[in-house]
Structure formats: structure tokens, C-alpha cells
Design an enzyme around this catalytic site. Structure first.
Site, PDB file in Angstrom:
ATOM      1  CG  PHE A 123      -2.883   3.670   0.434  1.00 18.15           C
ATOM      2  CD1 PHE A 123      -2.873   2.286   0.414  1.00 18.15           C
ATOM      3  CD2 PHE A 123      -1.849   4.346  -0.178  1.00 18.15           C
ATOM      4  CE1 PHE A 123      -1.856   1.585  -0.220  1.00 18.15           C
ATOM      5  CE2 PHE A 123      -0.828   3.659  -0.812  1.00 18.15           C
ATOM      6  CZ  PHE A 123      -0.831   2.271  -0.831  1.00 18.15           C
ATOM      7  CG  ASP A 193      -6.160   8.312  -3.279  1.00 16.67           C
ATOM      8  OD1 ASP A 193      -6.330   7.856  -4.424  1.00 16.67           O
ATOM      9  OD2 ASP A 193      -5.151   8.077  -2.597  1.00 16.67           O
ATOM     10  CE1 TYR A 218      -0.184   1.421  -8.620  1.00 18.04           C
ATOM     11  CE2 TYR A 218       0.742   3.564  -9.186  1.00 18.04           C
ATOM     12  CZ  TYR A 218       0.313   2.658  -8.231  1.00 18.04           C
ATOM     13  OH  TYR A 218       0.372   2.971  -6.896  1.00 18.04           O
ATOM     14  CE  LYS A 219      -3.763   1.583  -6.632  1.00 14.75           C
ATOM     15  NZ  LYS A 219      -3.008   0.445  -6.077  1.00 14.75           N
ATOM     16  NE  ARG A 363      -6.171  -5.436  -2.705  1.00 16.40           N
ATOM     17  CZ  ARG A 363      -5.488  -4.322  -2.943  1.00 16.40           C
ATOM     18  NH1 ARG A 363      -5.897  -3.171  -2.419  1.00 16.40           N
ATOM     19  NH2 ARG A 363      -4.399  -4.339  -3.665  1.00 16.40           N
TER      20      ARG A 363
END
Length: 404
Positions: A123, A193, A218-219, A363
Site C-alpha cells: 500500500f 499492517d 474505518y474499514k 475490487r
């Protein structure tokens, strides 16, 4: 699978009741993968109580009525989701800030070791933060290599490996135990991560022997946009690592207001500024939703939803770039298409919200708590219609001007 069969599976789904705990918009199939979890119904009341009673009525007294301990309390709840002890996780800042703190702490841990080893294609923010971290430690460097070359890159100069447990684009999952052991065999620390793992798949940091970890709220934890993040430091390392951000909330005695800094014991030393309590309330409401859930049922349903959408994609001629084996992936599925951005926008216009990842990936998140089998069936039907009619060829959907 027919639509009736999908409905039958929904009726028999032990996780189906959790769908009602989310405020899902009518006419939308939410397959975000996952850049933002939907709103839990309990969150609105939690935020209202925080604003009206705790802030509005109790005012400063609320710091002694649960606010000051919120980072540790919520961290302890998240610990149960990632295979950690409650005193090994704390909520603070953003994922990026926490990553910076842990990377600099790891680089300073052993002066003889000066390298962060990571993966190209990780990422981007993780690599950007790593670049900034090495600038803060004289002689430090970032060695980002292709995944196939990672094992040989971990050597006697490696201070810490920085790996994302589930890849944000393909969904490919690292074997945490194996790669942690490779780092340890070289005398290095292992930092993970968990942003696309926590709340999506089984995570066992202590079982894998992990040293450090970060993750966002927040995911899949549904903590709200910009929700506070968390960090993990194993008990064995807590007294030996120091945060480079020596803020007053990480002080051993913050209310003595001493000029000199003394780090607090345990995880509290990783705090910096005052906790954002409105955001913490939203995160805690999202985390609480997870505490009574059977994670084995979540994993089983994630597998079933993936297999269902993978079969639909294969029938439509799409190339799936996510691993077929459940233990080798997270809880999203990615397809390659030359007009992926336009395809994603055409789907969003029809109520199927997925997301695009440059240059050619569509995705779809498969979140078992609120997503049903009929949702996936219908999304597949709409995907087929868009592909068959080439609706994505409309110039409106070829402009790259949307977040997703």
C-alpha cells in the site's frame, strides 16, 4: 446458484441478523472493498450521547468518567479480534502516524541494524511513511523488493520487516507465522499492517509471534470516516521500544506538567495528543458490534461469497487476480478489466458500489455481516448486464474524477 437458492441460503445464514444492525441505503448493494465500512445503527445514539450528555452536560468531568481511559479500553476490545492481550493494543492517531512511530522505534531498537524491508506494490502510504521514517534515523534505509525476493532481502542488517497482511489490491494474504519466523531468524522485528485483515479474517498476532502491528478503524471495524487507528506492541518489547512522538498523553505523569519527558509504562507511551473523543465514540460503537460474533462463521461465509462471485466472474470472462485458496486471501475479490475504472463507475450508477484500483482492477468487498447471498447474486446479474451492453463505454464513465 439461482436467485431462489441464494434467498434460501440467506434464510439459513446464522449471521443474517447482523444485517439489521447496519443502516444500509435502499437500492444499494455495498461491495466496497473496503475503504469505508457502513454505518452501524448503534453509532448514531453513541455519538448523540457523546455530544449531548458527556460533552454537553458533564463537560470536563467526562475525562474522569471514561474519556481518559478510552484508548486503552477500546484497544483492549480490538485485541480480542487480532489475537493479542488487552494490554498490547492501544487506539491512537491514524494508521500512518502509528506506522511512523513503530518504524522509528524499531530502527532505534538495535543501532547495528538499519534497514526496513518491505514489498514493492505494498500500500503506497506504508512505503511513503517508511521513506519518512528512515530520514529520521541516521544511516537507515528502506529496501523495498518484489515479493519473490523478500526472503533473501531479510538479512543481518534488517531492523524490521514491514508487510501488509492482506494486499489492498489483490487480496493476497501472507502466512503471518512463516514470515514472522523468517524475520526472527535474521534477528529482525516483524511489523504487520492489518488494515484489510481486522474484522475480515482470523488474525492471531501472538500465535504467530508477531512483534508489532497497526490497523485502521474505518474499514471492517465500521468506526466511521477517518476513525482512529490502533497499534500493537508485544509484551516482550514494550519496555524496550520508545515512541519518537513524545506527546504529553504518553508521559508517565502527564498532569505533573514536568518539563522533561518520561515515557509511560506499557502501551500508554504510544499516545501523543489528546484523544478525539467524538471519533472514539464512533469507533467503539463499531468495535462493540464485533464482540459477540463467531469469527469462524464469518470466515465460512466470506469463503462462500467469494466462491459465488468468482464463479460469476469466470462465467462473464473476467480474470480474477485474487487467490482461490481461502487461507491465502482476505475478504475481497478483484478482477482485471482493461476499462476497470469505467466499469466500476457504470456499476455504481446502477447501485452496485465497488471500487477501482489503478490501473485495471475492479475490487469488491465481501463483508459477511451485512452482505447477503442474494446481494451477490443481484450484483453479478448487474455486472453481466453492464458487460454485455458495454455500458462502461459511455464517455461519462471514462473520466477519472471520483474517489472510488
Amino acid at each position: 446458484m439461482t436467485r431462489d437458492e441464494a434467498r434460501a441460503r440467506d434464510a439459513a445464514d446464522p449471521l443474517r441478523p447482523y444485517r439489521d444492525r447496519f443502516a444500509l441505503p435502499e437500492g444499494v448493494i455495498y461491495l466496497d472493498g473496503n475503504s469505508l465500512g457502513p454505518l452501524p445503527r448503534a453509532t448514531a445514539n453513541a455519538l448523540a450521547d457523546m455530544a449531548q450528555r458527556q460533552w454537553g452536560d458533564r463537560l470536563i468531568r467526562s475525562w474522569n468518567e471514561g474519556w481518559i481511559d478510552a484508548p486503552q479500553r477500546i484497544g483492549g476490545k480490538i485485541a480480542s479480534l487480532i489475537g493479542a492481550h488487552p494490554d498490547e493494543v492501544i487506539v491512537a492517531d491514524s494508521t500512518s502516524v502509528n506506522l511512523f512511530k513503530l518504524l522509528v522505534g524499531a530502527l532505534r531498537h538495535d543501532p547495528k541494524r538499519r534497514t526496513i524491508v518491505s514489498e514493492t506494490g505494498n500500500f503506497p502510504t506504508d512505503l511513503h511513511i517508511a521513506e519518512g521514517a528512515v530520514d529520521c534515523v541516521p544511516g537507515a534505509r528502506l529496501n523495498a523488493v518484489a515479493r519473490d525476493n523478500l526472503a533473501e532481502a531479510i538479512d543481518h542488517d534488517t531492523a524490521v520487516t514491514l508487510l501488509t497482511h492482506v494486499h489492498y489490491k489483490t487480496g493476497e494474504r501472507y502466512d503471518m507465522t512463516r514470515w514472522t519466523a523468517l524475520a526472527h531468524d535474521a534477528g529482525a522485528l516483524a511489523l504487520w499492517d492489518l488494515s484489510h485483515s481486522v474484522g475480515a479474517i482470523e488474525v492471531d498476532l501472538n500465535g504467530a509471534g508477531a512483534d508489532l502491528a497497526v490497523g485502521c478503524g474505518y474499514k471492517y471495524l465500521n468506526g466511521g470516516p477517518g476513525a482512529p487507528a490502533f497499534l500493537f506492541v508485544s509484551r516482550a518489547l514494550q519496555d524496550g521500544l520508545a515512541s519518537p512522538l513524545s506527546g504529553w498523553m504518553g508521559h508517565a505523569a502527564p498532569f505533573e506538567f514536568a518539563d522533561a519527558y518520561t515515557p509511560a509504562p506499557g502501551m500508554t507511551r504510544w499516545l501523543a495528543g489528546t484523544p478525539p473523543m467524538l471519533a472514539m465514540a464512533g469507533l467503539e460503537a463499531g468495535v462493540d458490534l464485533w464482540l459477540d460474533i463467531d469469527r469462524a462463521q464469518v470466515a465460512a461465509k466470506s469463503t462462500a461469497l467469494f466462491d459465488m462471485l468468482a464463479a460469476i466472474g469466470a462465467e462473464l470472462g473476467l480474470e480474477c487476480v485474487s487467490p482461490a485458496i481461502p487461507d491465502e486471501r482476505g475478504s475481497h475479490i478483484s478482477f482485471r478489466h482493461p476499462e476497470a475504472y469505467a466499469l466500476c463507475q457504470a456499476l455504481i450508477a446502477r447501485g452496485v458500489i465497488g471500487d477501482f484500483r489503478d490501473p485495471d482492477i475492479v475490487r469488491f468487498g465481501l463483508t459477511p455481516l451485512y452482505l447477503g447471498y442474494e446481494d451477490v447474486w443481484r450484483a453479478g446479474e448487474i455486472l453481466g448486464e453492464v458487460l454485455a451492453t458495454k455500458a462502461y463505454a459511455d464517455p461519462e464513465f471514462s473520466k477519472r474524477n471520483a474517489v472510488t
